[in-house]
Design an enzyme around this catalytic site. Structure first.
Site, PDB file in Angstrom:
ATOM      1  N   ALA A   1       0.857  -1.199   0.000  1.00  0.00           N
ATOM      2  CA  ALA A   1       0.000   0.000   0.000  1.00  0.00           C
ATOM      3  C   ALA A   1       0.882   1.234   0.000  1.00  0.00           C
ATOM      4  O   ALA A   1       0.603   2.219   0.661  1.00  0.00           O
ATOM      5  CB  ALA A   1      -0.916  -0.005   1.221  1.00  0.00           C
TER       6      ALA A   1
ATOM      7  N   CYS B   1      38.575  -6.328  -1.516  1.00  0.00           N
ATOM      8  CA  CYS B   1      39.762  -5.478  -1.476  1.00  0.00           C
ATOM      9  C   CYS B   1      39.498  -4.091  -2.061  1.00  0.00           C
ATOM     10  O   CYS B   1      40.155  -3.127  -1.709  1.00  0.00           O
ATOM     11  CB  CYS B   1      40.950  -6.162  -2.154  1.00  0.00           C
TER      12      CYS B   1
END
Lengths: 650, 373
Positions: free
Chosen positions: A20, A168
């Site tokens: 909704a 990394c």
């Protein structure tokens, strides 16, 4: 057309709306105006201020209340005599089972996440109820129809995986602001304020482990009787100064990269801690802890402003100070939340300081918040259009007018003169594990991986099951549920910590596992293949799930190489025709349509948040891939994702 | 001084906000001595600019409420929106959808014009909330809409302008940046459009009409230039729009072969209503033979094959008595988007017709103008 045949189909129909929110408000309104009289609506959310610009059934005074309930009341004010049944609940709750779904003629989705979409898709398949699915982002949107056995299901096409970054890149070599945000949010924020027991890569990558590793154990802990200002500066100097210096020692890393610059607090800020404590405390002493803000105590007003390195450093230290002085109780259990002002301030400043260190452009808090919170761009108009299109499809479904079903794309820039582009739905993908019972294959190290890894990374994450049951032949390995006996629970808990090959009924290469979700009534078989080694960067899960291929992958690759052609076709798409609307020009997939005959597909900008806007066709995938190429980024691809993408990545 | 006027009409408030009041005072003073400009006009302009500078930053409330859309179109666009004035005449399903959209988006002001008295039926056709106890006696449609829309977004000033659309003069339209007419006769459409074009500043004109499951939008932005990014470069685009009258005068045979059939059908019906002296939408299936006759005449005059305007389409368009809510939502949504684009200067505005037909589901843009753009 707007008349009798429609009305008779509409009047008797019982429909379920899931969501909704942005689309939901528009949809509920349009359904009610169109004559629908029995509407059920599920939404677990409550109303927030940032909803009000588009969720027009809600007002300021409703903030904090259930969306489903307020939406119902608002619509009943202009359509008092229809029946709207609201549920302030999660659609994944067990009460919404297959029997619940079976009472509806059609299900209409206005959801904001992949997980719930997949769940509803499965329940619709299991209950045989047609599903109209939708999504919007900014000016883009789409509506698709999924009817079991007639059109593809929501999961027949691969969904772009949420973007992840190699560890990394985040820990050592960021090149974009988003990398700094991920670092600040998932590593630094989690380390300082989150659960201390969680794994965290913040310090592990410093190659020169001997000197730092022992140190780093407690470097983030506030020392006994340590002044919070001193502590803040120590953290600052450690993560922005010392850690960068450590990283710089590894010359190899910086051969082809710009070297970062270590930043120490004394270089940026005056030696004495900023501000006067007394003042600040007074300023922020009022109200509840959630309103504590470093910006307001520093007098920074506009979230759109770009802060200097110094301002960012002040915000960083002030936010950290406020966490320790005003919200100490929460420390150790905080998770990042985009609606937590102080958390956003901390993450913004930390990301910006890191960005400055790496020569990456800084961003405002407003922008940083959007990136960190994966905030979806949303406007009222697109939602209104999409809701209208959903109702049109819902009416066709109710009339069982299969030939007229369309998936429709709402575009930002016209393609072949079209802003709203209908495409014929695809047929079910015969290798879809969700709607076609196709077995999957899992490569895994059966001597190292535990059942827990399998449950978390495959069953829950990849297969999207919430109440799984795992069987090897007739032996039950794992099960979730409220009605289990104590010894069963203990047994399953013990199994979770065993490696696969040491389970009571050992799982090794060649084993076929059956995984089932009783709520979703979805069952699939997984062929286990033992594999010794996995690439840490590319296959961080330590396992690869495959066997589920997108139906169009092969064709698509061809298309990319040869350019679009309208001969040998696999999909039919209606296009403009000279004299009669019945002529259909045949195309392979919507990508071509989107791209037009000669245009590049970049003319159609459908690069959007995959969570929200998961375009079923190939349009998005291709666009995504192009982006990724240009950025030289490595995308970790789910094992199950399409080959095309996999090939192009790396 | 002309430069200032440009700012005023072009809505480029971004520049104005960068100067403070004293700068303006000084500027005004200099200019005033050089050009003899009436002091009243001067004051008016000054006030306008002053207002521009006051709204320099969005308020905290605006930033919070508009957060998600600012992420789509940016702060500058939001600021321009909040200073724009929009006029809407004819409040039917589509235009009410449109009003809702731009009120939510946060335009500065919205002026509504529709003097019809509210009836049960009219109330039933839209999603606006009836007054308490359903007491709408004596209320006009515009007044009812006004009350509901104000409630949608208290930051937008919504008001009512009484009177027949056709009698408003050009000066009246001067107050607005955008004029939208819905369900309006051919004659009035042309005249309102012409009045907008006479004004020294640009007043964007839009007309929108939905019949059955079909919708049409017409856009006139006169001369419109905007910037867009292409391959990292910012390029300036200039568009020249014809008036409605000019556009529909383009001979049909010179139009592209694949022109949307809806375009021709709408022209036939529009002309039919004009000849018969009907209000827009006052048609029924009984009119089909006469409409077909007119189609024949028009097609012959334009050397167009009659098959371009199928009977089935004409029948749908004249037979329907009510609008189709999903189509109103779709067309009202597209119109809202276009008006937001034109006000904010963000995005390619559509030129100059848009058609939607729920039967095939296509939303098509057609450029119907004489010569090049």
């Amino acid at each position: 057309m707007a008349s009798e045949e429609h009305l008779s189909a509409i009047k008797g129909a019982k429909v379920l709306m899931v969501g909704a929110g942005g689309i939901g408000c528009e949809l509920l309104k349009t359904l009610a105006l169109s004559g629908f009289e029995d509407i059920h609506i599920i939404d677990m959310d409550t109303i927030e201020v940032s909803n009000l610009n588009r969720q027009f059934l809600f007002r300021q005074k409703h903030v904090g209340q259930s969306k489903a309930k307020v939406a119902r009341d608002a619509v009943l004010r202009f359509r008092p005599h229809i029946k709207i049944t609201p549920y302030h609940a999660n659609v994944k709750d067990p009460e919404f089972n297959v029997d619940f779904f079976k009472q509806f003629n059609v299900v209409l989705n206005g959801l904001d996440n992949l997980d719930a979409r997949r769940h509803v898709n499965r329940l619709c398949l299991a209950s045989g109820v047609p599903l109209v699915e939708s999504g919007t982002t900014g000016f883009l949107g789409q509506v698709t129809v999924h009817v079991k056995g007639k059109t593809e299901c929501y999961e027949c096409q691969s969904k772009p995986a949420p973007k992840t970054y190699p560890v990394c890149t985040i820990t050592s070599t960021p090149t974009k602001f988003v990398h700094c945000i991920v670092w600040a949010k998932d590593l630094l924020f989690a380390k300082l304020f989150g659960n201390k027991n969680q794994e965290n890569d913040l310090n592990v990558r410093s190659t020169d482990a001997s000197s730092s590793s022992e140190h780093s154990e407690d470097v983030f802990e506030r020392r006994a009787a340590e002044d919070v200002e001193q502590y803040g500066r120590r953290i600052y100097d450690h993560v922005f100064g010392y850690n960068i210096e450590v990283a710089l020692r590894n010359e190899e890393t910086w051969k082809n990269r710009n070297k970062p610059r270590p930043v120490y607090s004394k270089d940026v800020l005056p030696p004495k801690p900023v501000g006067q404590n007394g003042n600040k405390d007074k300023a922020s002493n009022t109200g509840d802890p959630s309103s504590v803000s470093a910006m307001s105590s520093l007098g920074l007003k506009n979230p759109q402003d770009l802060w200097s390195l110094r301002e960012n450093s002040e915000v960083f230290l002030e936010a950290l100070r406020l966490f320790f002085s005003k919200r100490e109780k929460e420390i150790g259990q905080l998770g990042f939340d985009k609606d937590d002002q102080l958390a956003v301030e901390f993450v913004t400043s930390a990301a910006n300081i890191r960005a400055a260190s790496f020569g990456i452009p800084l961003h405002s808090l407003f922008e940083a918040k959007g990136i960190a919170g994966n905030i979806v761009h949303a406007v009222a108009t697109t939602n209104a259009i999409i809701a209208g299109l959903i109702v049109l499809e819902a009416i066709k479904v109710l009339q069982n007018d299969v030939k007229s079903y369309r998936m429709t794309y709402c575009l930002e820039h016209p393609s072949r003169k079209m802003l709203l582009m209908p495409v014929e739905p695809f047929e079910p993908n015969k290798s879809c594990y969700v709607c076609s019972e196709t077995p999957l294959t899992l490569e895994i190290n059966t001597h190292r991986s535990k059942l827990r890894d399998f449950v978390d990374k495959i069953v829950k994450e990849k297969l999207g099951m919430s109440l799984p049951l795992i069987m090897h032949g007739v032996a039950l390995l794992y099960e979730v549920g409220d009605d289990l006996e104590e010894d069963e629970v203990a047994n399953y808990a013990a199994n979770l910590d065993k490696v696969l090959s040491e389970l009571p009924s050992p799982v090794t290469g060649g084993t076929i596992l059956t995984v089932e979700d009783l709520q979703q009534e979805l069952k699939c078989s997984i062929n286990i293949k033992h594999r010794e080694e996995f690439d840490e960067e590319k296959e961080p899960d330590g396992m690869v799930l495959s066997g589920w291929t997108p139906a169009l992958a092969a064709e698509k690759t061809k298309t990319l190489d040869n350019g679009p052609s309208s001969s040998n076709a696999s999909q039919t798409v209606p296009l403009e025709s000279e004299d009669n609307d019945e002529i259909e020009i045949i195309l392979k997939d919507p990508e071509i349509l989107a791209a037009g005959k000669k245009r590049k597909s970049s003319d159609v900008s459908v690069a959007v948040d995959p969570e929200i806007f998961s375009v079923t066709g190939a349009m998005l995938t291709k666009k995504k891939v192009e982006e990724d190429d240009s950025n030289n980024d490595i995308v970790m691809v789910d094992g199950k994702l399409d080959l095309n993408k996999k090939k192009r990545v790396q | 001084f002309s430069k200032l006027q440009n700012w005023d009409s072009g809505g480029i408030y971004k520049q104005t906000r960068e100067y403070n009041f004293s700068y303006f005072d000084e500027l005004m003073h200099k200019r005033k001595s050089r050009i003899h400009y009436s002091s009243a006009k001067f004051l008016q302009l000054f006030c306008h600019l002053r207002m521009g500078t006051e709204g320099e930053q969005l308020t905290e409330q605006e930033t919070a409420i508009y957060d998600r859309q600012i992420r789509v179109w940016g702060v500058d666009a939001q600021r321009r929106l909040s200073k724009s004035n929009v006029f809407v005449s004819g409040l039917r399903g589509t235009s009410v959808e449109f009003c809702k959209n731009i009120v939510l988006a946060g335009v500065g002001s919205l002026t509504l014009n529709d003097d019809r008295l509210v009836t049960e039926d009219l109330l039933f056709a839209n999603f606006l909330t009836p007054p308490a106890e359903n007491d709408f006696r004596g209320k006009s449609v515009a007044e009812l809409c006004c009350d509901s829309l104000k409630d949608f977004n208290p930051m937008v000033s919504v008001s009512v302008e009484k009177g027949a659309l056709s009698i408003f003069d050009a000066d009246f339209f001067q107050k607005f940046d955008v004029v939208v007419v819905n369900c309006c006769s051919l004659l009035t459409k042309k005249s309102v459009n012409a009045k907008c074009r006479k004004l020294p500043k640009r007043v964007a004109f839009y007309s929108v009409e939905c019949r059955d499951s079909c919708g049409e939008i017409f856009v006139d932005l006169q001369n419109y230039s905007y910037c867009k990014k292409k391959n990292e470069e910012t390029i300036e685009c200039k568009l020249h729009y014809p008036s409605f009258e000019e556009a529909i005068a383009v001979p049909w045979r010179s139009l592209p072969k694949r022109m949307s059939k809806l375009y021709y059908a709408m022209r036939v019906i529009e002309r039919f209503e004009e000849l018969e002296g009907r209000n827009p939408g006052e048609t029924s299936v009984d009119d089909l033979p006469n409409v077909q006759k007119l189609r024949k005449e028009l097609c012959e005059a334009h050397s167009l094959n009659e098959s371009q305007i199928p009977d089935s389409l004409l029948r749908r368009l004249i037979a329907s008595i009510s609008e189709f809510p999903p189509v109103c939502a779709i067309v009202g949504g597209i119109l809202g988007q276009e008006v937001i684009k034109a006000i904010s200067g963000k995005g390619d505005p559509l030129k100059n017709f848009f058609f939607f037909d729920a039967m095939d589901g296509k939303g098509i843009i057609e450029d119907i103008s004489n010569g090049k753009s």
